[in-house]
Design a protein around this motif. Structure first.
Motif, PDB file in Angstrom:
ATOM      1  N   GLU A 156     -10.136 -15.733 -38.509  1.00  0.00           N
ATOM      2  CA  GLU A 156     -10.525 -14.745 -37.517  1.00  0.00           C
ATOM      3  C   GLU A 156     -11.903 -14.215 -37.862  1.00  0.00           C
ATOM      4  O   GLU A 156     -12.203 -13.919 -39.025  1.00  0.00           O
ATOM      5  N   THR A 157     -12.743 -14.108 -36.853  1.00  0.00           N
ATOM      6  CA  THR A 157     -14.137 -13.711 -37.069  1.00  0.00           C
ATOM      7  C   THR A 157     -14.482 -12.504 -36.216  1.00  0.00           C
ATOM      8  O   THR A 157     -13.788 -12.186 -35.242  1.00  0.00           O
ATOM      9  N   GLY A 158     -15.577 -11.880 -36.567  1.00  0.00           N
ATOM     10  CA  GLY A 158     -16.135 -10.825 -35.737  1.00  0.00           C
ATOM     11  C   GLY A 158     -17.088 -11.415 -34.714  1.00  0.00           C
ATOM     12  O   GLY A 158     -17.428 -12.600 -34.764  1.00  0.00           O
ATOM     13  N   SER A 159     -17.546 -10.587 -33.799  1.00  0.00           N
ATOM     14  CA  SER A 159     -18.437 -11.071 -32.739  1.00  0.00           C
ATOM     15  C   SER A 159     -19.783 -11.531 -33.280  1.00  0.00           C
ATOM     16  O   SER A 159     -20.472 -12.332 -32.652  1.00  0.00           O
ATOM     17  N   ASP A 160     -20.169 -11.017 -34.448  1.00  0.00           N
ATOM     18  CA  ASP A 160     -21.479 -11.371 -35.001  1.00  0.00           C
ATOM     19  C   ASP A 160     -21.374 -12.274 -36.231  1.00  0.00           C
ATOM     20  O   ASP A 160     -22.333 -12.411 -36.994  1.00  0.00           O
ATOM     21  N   THR A 161     -20.215 -12.885 -36.437  1.00  0.00           N
ATOM     22  CA  THR A 161     -20.047 -13.780 -37.585  1.00  0.00           C
ATOM     23  C   THR A 161     -20.893 -15.026 -37.388  1.00  0.00           C
ATOM     24  O   THR A 161     -20.797 -15.709 -36.375  1.00  0.00           O
ATOM     25  N   GLY A 162     -21.728 -15.321 -38.390  1.00  0.00           N
ATOM     26  CA  GLY A 162     -22.632 -16.458 -38.283  1.00  0.00           C
ATOM     27  C   GLY A 162     -22.038 -17.742 -38.852  1.00  0.00           C
ATOM     28  O   GLY A 162     -20.947 -17.749 -39.433  1.00  0.00           O
ATOM     29  N   SER A 163     -22.779 -18.827 -38.675  1.00  0.00           N
ATOM     30  CA  SER A 163     -22.310 -20.140 -39.130  1.00  0.00           C
ATOM     31  C   SER A 163     -22.191 -20.206 -40.651  1.00  0.00           C
ATOM     32  O   SER A 163     -21.320 -20.891 -41.183  1.00  0.00           O
ATOM     33  N   GLU A 164     -23.039 -19.476 -41.364  1.00  0.00           N
ATOM     34  CA  GLU A 164     -22.967 -19.497 -42.823  1.00  0.00           C
ATOM     35  C   GLU A 164     -21.678 -18.834 -43.313  1.00  0.00           C
ATOM     36  O   GLU A 164     -21.044 -19.302 -44.266  1.00  0.00           O
ATOM     37  N   ALA A 165     -21.283 -17.750 -42.637  1.00  0.00           N
ATOM     38  CA  ALA A 165     -20.023 -17.082 -43.003  1.00  0.00           C
ATOM     39  C   ALA A 165     -18.838 -17.999 -42.696  1.00  0.00           C
ATOM     40  O   ALA A 165     -17.860 -18.047 -43.457  1.00  0.00           O
ATOM     41  N   LEU A 166     -18.900 -18.734 -41.582  1.00  0.00           N
ATOM     42  CA  LEU A 166     -17.838 -19.683 -41.262  1.00  0.00           C
ATOM     43  C   LEU A 166     -17.741 -20.764 -42.337  1.00  0.00           C
ATOM     44  O   LEU A 166     -16.646 -21.185 -42.721  1.00  0.00           O
ATOM     45  N   ARG A 167     -18.898 -21.214 -42.804  1.00  0.00           N
ATOM     46  CA  ARG A 167     -18.892 -22.232 -43.853  1.00  0.00           C
ATOM     47  C   ARG A 167     -18.239 -21.689 -45.125  1.00  0.00           C
ATOM     48  O   ARG A 167     -17.463 -22.381 -45.789  1.00  0.00           O
ATOM     49  N   GLU A 168     -18.534 -20.448 -45.481  1.00  0.00           N
ATOM     50  CA  GLU A 168     -17.922 -19.843 -46.667  1.00  0.00           C
ATOM     51  C   GLU A 168     -16.405 -19.756 -46.502  1.00  0.00           C
ATOM     52  O   GLU A 168     -15.645 -20.046 -47.431  1.00  0.00           O
ATOM     53  N   ALA A 169     -15.972 -19.377 -45.307  1.00  0.00           N
ATOM     54  CA  ALA A 169     -14.535 -19.292 -45.052  1.00  0.00           C
ATOM     55  C   ALA A 169     -13.877 -20.662 -45.174  1.00  0.00           C
ATOM     56  O   ALA A 169     -12.778 -20.793 -45.732  1.00  0.00           O
ATOM     57  N   ALA A 170     -14.555 -21.693 -44.674  1.00  0.00           N
ATOM     58  CA  ALA A 170     -14.012 -23.050 -44.784  1.00  0.00           C
ATOM     59  C   ALA A 170     -13.892 -23.471 -46.244  1.00  0.00           C
ATOM     60  O   ALA A 170     -12.914 -24.117 -46.635  1.00  0.00           O
ATOM     61  N   LEU A 171     -14.870 -23.115 -47.055  1.00  0.00           N
ATOM     62  CA  LEU A 171     -14.811 -23.440 -48.483  1.00  0.00           C
ATOM     63  C   LEU A 171     -13.641 -22.733 -49.164  1.00  0.00           C
ATOM     64  O   LEU A 171     -12.978 -23.296 -50.040  1.00  0.00           O
ATOM     65  N   VAL A 172     -13.383 -21.497 -48.763  1.00  0.00           N
ATOM     66  CA  VAL A 172     -12.249 -20.756 -49.318  1.00  0.00           C
ATOM     67  C   VAL A 172     -10.940 -21.456 -48.958  1.00  0.00           C
ATOM     68  O   VAL A 172     -10.083 -21.701 -49.815  1.00  0.00           O
ATOM     69  N   VAL A 173     -10.773 -21.784 -47.678  1.00  0.00           N
ATOM     70  CA  VAL A 173      -9.537 -22.433 -47.224  1.00  0.00           C
ATOM     71  C   VAL A 173      -9.341 -23.766 -47.951  1.00  0.00           C
ATOM     72  O   VAL A 173      -8.230 -24.094 -48.390  1.00  0.00           O
ATOM     73  N   ALA A 174     -10.413 -24.545 -48.062  1.00  0.00           N
ATOM     74  CA  ALA A 174     -10.309 -25.858 -48.702  1.00  0.00           C
ATOM     75  C   ALA A 174      -9.928 -25.752 -50.169  1.00  0.00           C
ATOM     76  O   ALA A 174      -9.345 -26.681 -50.739  1.00  0.00           O
ATOM     77  N   ALA A 175     -10.253 -24.611 -50.808  1.00  0.00           N
ATOM     78  CA  ALA A 175      -9.954 -24.431 -52.230  1.00  0.00           C
ATOM     79  C   ALA A 175      -8.543 -23.934 -52.490  1.00  0.00           C
ATOM     80  O   ALA A 175      -8.068 -23.968 -53.629  1.00  0.00           O
ATOM     81  N   LEU A 176      -7.835 -23.484 -51.453  1.00  0.00           N
ATOM     82  CA  LEU A 176      -6.488 -22.942 -51.651  1.00  0.00           C
ATOM     83  C   LEU A 176      -5.499 -24.065 -51.931  1.00  0.00           C
ATOM     84  O   LEU A 176      -5.423 -25.042 -51.174  1.00  0.00           O
ATOM     85  N   PRO A 177      -4.710 -23.959 -52.992  1.00  0.00           N
ATOM     86  CA  PRO A 177      -3.646 -24.944 -53.211  1.00  0.00           C
ATOM     87  C   PRO A 177      -2.604 -24.842 -52.109  1.00  0.00           C
ATOM     88  O   PRO A 177      -2.473 -23.805 -51.448  1.00  0.00           O
ATOM     89  N   ALA A 178      -1.862 -25.914 -51.901  1.00  0.00           N
ATOM     90  CA  ALA A 178      -0.929 -25.991 -50.771  1.00  0.00           C
ATOM     91  C   ALA A 178       0.083 -24.851 -50.770  1.00  0.00           C
ATOM     92  O   ALA A 178       0.402 -24.285 -49.708  1.00  0.00           O
ATOM     93  N   ASP A 179       0.619 -24.486 -51.942  1.00  0.00           N
ATOM     94  CA  ASP A 179       1.644 -23.447 -51.975  1.00  0.00           C
ATOM     95  C   ASP A 179       1.069 -22.082 -51.594  1.00  0.00           C
ATOM     96  O   ASP A 179       1.737 -21.274 -50.932  1.00  0.00           O
ATOM     97  N   LEU A 180      -0.202 -21.825 -51.985  1.00  0.00           N
ATOM     98  CA  LEU A 180      -0.834 -20.562 -51.621  1.00  0.00           C
ATOM     99  C   LEU A 180      -1.247 -20.581 -50.156  1.00  0.00           C
ATOM    100  O   LEU A 180      -1.084 -19.589 -49.434  1.00  0.00           O
ATOM    101  N   GLN A 181      -1.747 -21.706 -49.698  1.00  0.00           N
ATOM    102  CA  GLN A 181      -2.158 -21.817 -48.294  1.00  0.00           C
ATOM    103  C   GLN A 181      -0.974 -21.577 -47.366  1.00  0.00           C
ATOM    104  O   GLN A 181      -1.128 -20.991 -46.287  1.00  0.00           O
ATOM    105  N   ALA A 182       0.211 -21.994 -47.789  1.00  0.00           N
ATOM    106  CA  ALA A 182       1.410 -21.795 -46.958  1.00  0.00           C
ATOM    107  C   ALA A 182       1.750 -20.316 -46.795  1.00  0.00           C
ATOM    108  O   ALA A 182       2.447 -19.937 -45.846  1.00  0.00           O
ATOM    109  N   LYS A 183       1.271 -19.477 -47.715  1.00  0.00           N
ATOM    110  CA  LYS A 183       1.554 -18.036 -47.644  1.00  0.00           C
ATOM    111  C   LYS A 183       0.564 -17.305 -46.744  1.00  0.00           C
ATOM    112  O   LYS A 183       0.768 -16.129 -46.409  1.00  0.00           O
ATOM    113  N   VAL A 184      -0.519 -17.966 -46.350  1.00  0.00           N
ATOM    114  CA  VAL A 184      -1.601 -17.304 -45.615  1.00  0.00           C
ATOM    115  C   VAL A 184      -1.344 -17.359 -44.116  1.00  0.00           C
ATOM    116  O   VAL A 184      -1.153 -18.433 -43.545  1.00  0.00           O
ATOM    117  N   ASP A 185      -1.361 -16.191 -43.490  1.00  0.00           N
ATOM    118  CA  ASP A 185      -1.258 -16.138 -42.027  1.00  0.00           C
ATOM    119  C   ASP A 185      -2.622 -16.411 -41.404  1.00  0.00           C
ATOM    120  O   ASP A 185      -2.732 -17.220 -40.484  1.00  0.00           O
TER     121      ASP A 185
END
Length: 244
Positions: A156-185
């Motif tokens: 979920e992003t704000g109205s002014d969230t830029g592409s660099e912030a999206l990239r950081e979020a993608a890196l966070v998601v990609a780093a989550l192990p499967a068991d932790l990712q399953a806990k994330v809404d």
């Protein structure tokens, strides 16, 4: 029998040597002419003859895209000599398609071009302009969803969230192990340094930036097991905190 004049014999030997030298030179010239002809003929055959011109384009590795979409983007000129096709330009045009992570383009003699595509893989779903879209590990938004897949976390992003912030979020998601990712809404993104995880049970994790995400994931896993709290902060993984 009369003996030949020595001078005559000398002239004859000289003439034979002269002829042998001329014949050797002529053979050398003939060989060079033949070689030049073969090279010129081969160059014409490869670069200008219709015998080795492009008659089709093969596409491998597509799922999100169709082979026809890739061919249209590649714009390989059929009928052009295969050797003259600019493979780098073809690759660049294919890689400009949003779902394409990378492409490899090669000549398949005598008359075809092969395009091998590596498509992007979604690691999260983000809503942009009311449309659910898939985002890969580099933060590239590349496909639409009618309904969010159950196995992908939502960003979920704000109205002014830029592409660099999206990239950081993608890196966070990609780093989550499967068991932790399953806990994330869902993952909440404000800026590159303000990323948080909202867990399915209502707990919130302040993550910070994508830096040290692997370490943060390990620290969070230990915290979740050791202590139940409504709020966790692992933005500085060496000094994690909990509140509430």
């Amino acid at each position: 029998m009369a003996r030949r004049d020595p001078a005559e014999r000398t002239r004859r030997r000289f003439a034979r040597r002269q002829w042998a030298r001329r014949w050797l030179a002529l053979r050398y010239v003939a060989a060079v002419v033949l070689l030049v002809g073969l090279v010129a003929g081969g160059a014409w055959l490869v670069y200008f003859s219709s015998w080795l011109s492009v008659k089709g384009v093969d596409v491998d590795g597509v799922d999100l895209l169709s082979a026809a979409e890739v061919r249209r983007a590649a714009a390989v000129p059929e009928g052009e000599a295969l050797a003259r096709v600019d493979l780098d330009r073809v690759r660049s045009r294919v890689e400009a398609l949003a779902p394409v992570a990378s492409a490899d383009v090669s000549r398949q003699w005598p008359d075809r071009v092969l395009i091998e595509v590596q498509e992007r893989e979604a690691v999260a779903v983000v809503e942009i302009g009311g449309q659910l879209q898939g985002m890969d590990a580099d933060g590239v938004v590349f496909r639409d969803y009618a309904r969010a897949p159950a196995d992908l976390p939502r960003v979920e992003t704000g109205s002014d969230t830029g592409s660099e912030a999206l990239r950081e979020a993608a890196l966070v998601v990609a780093a989550l192990p499967a068991d932790l990712q399953a806990k994330v809404d869902h993952v909440q993104v404000a800026t590159v340094d303000e990323i948080s995880l909202d867990l399915r049970d209502g707990r919130v994790v302040e993550w910070g930036s994508a830096e040290d995400s692997d370490l943060k994931a390990r620290v969070l896993a230990d915290l979740l097991e050791a202590r139940r709290a409504p709020y966790y902060d692992v933005s500085v993984p060496g000094q994690p905190t909990t509140h509430g």
